[in-house]
Design a protein around this motif. Structure first.
Motif, PDB file in Angstrom:
ATOM      1  N   UNK A 146      -8.797   7.803 -43.600  1.00 57.95           N
ATOM      2  CA  UNK A 146      -7.916   7.795 -42.433  1.00 57.95           C
ATOM      3  C   UNK A 146      -6.685   8.666 -42.679  1.00 57.95           C
ATOM      4  N   UNK A 147      -6.067   9.075 -41.585  1.00 60.99           N
ATOM      5  CA  UNK A 147      -4.830   9.852 -41.630  1.00 60.99           C
ATOM      6  C   UNK A 147      -3.745   9.021 -42.319  1.00 60.99           C
ATOM      7  N   UNK A 148      -3.039   9.635 -43.260  1.00 62.22           N
ATOM      8  CA  UNK A 148      -2.030   8.877 -44.012  1.00 62.22           C
ATOM      9  C   UNK A 148      -0.889   8.386 -43.125  1.00 62.22           C
ATOM     10  N   UNK A 149      -0.719   9.010 -41.962  1.00 59.91           N
ATOM     11  CA  UNK A 149       0.332   8.585 -41.038  1.00 59.91           C
ATOM     12  C   UNK A 149      -0.187   7.724 -39.880  1.00 59.91           C
ATOM     13  N   UNK A 150      -1.510   7.593 -39.817  1.00 56.83           N
ATOM     14  CA  UNK A 150      -2.104   6.824 -38.723  1.00 56.83           C
ATOM     15  C   UNK A 150      -3.432   6.247 -39.195  1.00 56.83           C
ATOM     16  N   UNK A 151      -3.423   4.975 -39.603  1.00 53.07           N
ATOM     17  CA  UNK A 151      -4.640   4.389 -40.179  1.00 53.07           C
ATOM     18  C   UNK A 151      -5.727   4.089 -39.151  1.00 53.07           C
ATOM     19  N   UNK A 152      -5.466   4.416 -37.877  1.00 49.76           N
ATOM     20  CA  UNK A 152      -6.493   4.259 -36.848  1.00 49.76           C
ATOM     21  C   UNK A 152      -7.192   5.579 -36.542  1.00 49.76           C
ATOM     22  N   UNK A 183     -18.097   2.918 -38.054  1.00 49.95           N
ATOM     23  CA  UNK A 183     -17.235   2.476 -36.958  1.00 49.95           C
ATOM     24  C   UNK A 183     -16.781   1.033 -37.164  1.00 49.95           C
ATOM     25  N   UNK A 184     -17.675   0.197 -37.668  1.00 46.19           N
ATOM     26  CA  UNK A 184     -17.290  -1.189 -37.927  1.00 46.19           C
ATOM     27  C   UNK A 184     -16.193  -1.265 -38.986  1.00 46.19           C
ATOM     28  N   UNK A 185     -16.291  -0.404 -39.986  1.00 46.89           N
ATOM     29  CA  UNK A 185     -15.255  -0.379 -41.028  1.00 46.89           C
ATOM     30  C   UNK A 185     -13.927   0.153 -40.501  1.00 46.89           C
ATOM     31  N   UNK A 188     -13.912  -1.058 -35.258  1.00 45.44           N
ATOM     32  CA  UNK A 188     -14.514  -1.000 -33.934  1.00 45.44           C
ATOM     33  C   UNK A 188     -15.073  -2.354 -33.527  1.00 45.44           C
ATOM     34  N   UNK A 189     -14.885  -2.726 -32.278  1.00 44.49           N
ATOM     35  CA  UNK A 189     -15.367  -4.016 -31.800  1.00 44.49           C
ATOM     36  C   UNK A 189     -16.877  -3.979 -31.576  1.00 44.49           C
ATOM     37  N   UNK A 190     -17.534  -5.084 -31.885  1.00 47.39           N
ATOM     38  CA  UNK A 190     -18.973  -5.156 -31.671  1.00 47.39           C
ATOM     39  C   UNK A 190     -19.372  -6.621 -31.508  1.00 47.39           C
TER      40      UNK A 190
END
Length: 326
Positions: A146-152, A183-185, A188-190
């Motif tokens: 993930x982006x170090x400034x945005x973990x989403x 995506x689950x990691x 992401x909703x499922x």
């Protein structure tokens, strides 16, 4: 009359010029698009047909493509799962509605209505190789970077290959990993099972496809065409029927047989989609592997029952069983 012909000639010339200009514009557009994308990269996870489609399309549009899969063979459900029969949509009875990359695939892998497993595998291998896709097979532990400034925001993938942790980054990520692991990691909703009915741990039956060799195809066709059953039939290398299989009593209560969906292969064997497995949790590796092991033990008994009860199967022998559930 000459005046009319002259006008028609002018119209035809104008149309041809227009087509030429449009084709040239489309070609230039594709070249421009490829130029725009040549410094961009895409990571494609998985080796199912949808992943292969994404990888090949991106490569043809000029992207650098890294394809990463847990599988050792390309094709997923169409190869490891042995799915050879497709419910296609037709126009005017014989023209397949589907176009694009699917048509390219179907024209290469079809043996007349159904797919041939060997042709399918060869097509997937060749199309990935010929489009200069960087392919890594047999990986484990797929994890988002993930982006170090945005973990989403996902910017790459780390994975384990031969005991070593590798990393790759991309402008875009296509997730075709098994059960959307990536995506689950990422959070992401499922939903699982029949969650909409309040039954998250109840799952639909899974199909365990297997093949049988040394069958008499002509006898199979003859039997299905003359059984006076409107629910059976034969088209090209596809056949369906033999309601006798519902009477088969399985050795294991987690398994059931239904009428056969039959797909004849180029080598003369037939692929059978009829064995159903119950209470399989696709997110539980132990549950998944247990059903495959149970099915391997059941298939010899199923083939013996076919030899005794189905025309054309008198000399049938076990072939192979799918490694992936349908």
């Amino acid at each position: 009359m000459k005046k009319i012909l002259g006008i028609l000639s002018v119209i035809i010339v104008i149309v041809l010029i227009g087509i030429f200009i449009l084709n040239k514009e489309n070609k230039n557009k594709m070249i421009t698009q490829s130029e725009e994308n040549k410094n961009k990269s895409i990571i494609v996870l998985g080796s199912e047909p949808e992943s292969i489609t994404a990888a090949v399309t991106a490569a043809r549009l000029g992207y650098h493509v890294d394809m990463i899969t847990q599988d050792n063979n390309l094709g997923g459900l169409f190869t490891e799962g042995m799915l050879t029969a497709l419910d296609l949509n037709y126009v005017n009875g014989d023209e397949i509605l589907h176009e694009g990359f699917f048509t390219e695939f179907y024209n290469s892998a079809s043996n007349g209505h159904n797919l041939d497993l060997k042709k399918t595998q060869e097509f997937f291998n060749e199309v990935v190789k010929n489009n200069n896709i960087s392919l890594v097979k047999g990986v484990t532990g797929i994890t988002p970077i993930v982006d170090k400034n945005n973990n989403k925001k996902a910017v790459g993938v780390s994975y384990n290959k031969d005991g070593k942790i590798k990393e790759v980054r991309g402008s875009y990520i296509f997730d075709g990993s098994y059960e959307a692991e990536y995506t689950r990691k990422m959070g992401g909703q499922y939903r699982t099972g029949r969650s909409e009915f309040g039954q998250p741990n109840e799952y639909a039956a899974a199909g365990v496809i297997f093949s049988v060799k040394d069958v008499n195809w002509n006898e199979i066709k003859k039997a299905l065409k003359n059984d006076n059953d409107p629910n059976t039939g034969v088209t090209g290398n596809a056949a369906w029927g033999f309601a006798q299989m519902y009477k088969y009593i399985p050795k294991n209560e987690l398994l059931k047989m239904r009428g056969l969906n039959i797909s004849r292969q180029d080598d003369g064997s037939v692929v059978l989609n009829a064995l159903l497995a119950f209470k399989v949790n696709p997110l539980d590796k132990e549950s998944y592997n247990k059903i495959i092991d149970i099915s391997k033990q059941e298939v010899p008994h199923i083939v013996e029952y076919m030899r005794k009860n189905l025309p054309g199967f008198e000399n049938a022998k076990e072939g192979i069983i799918a490694k992936e559930l349908y």
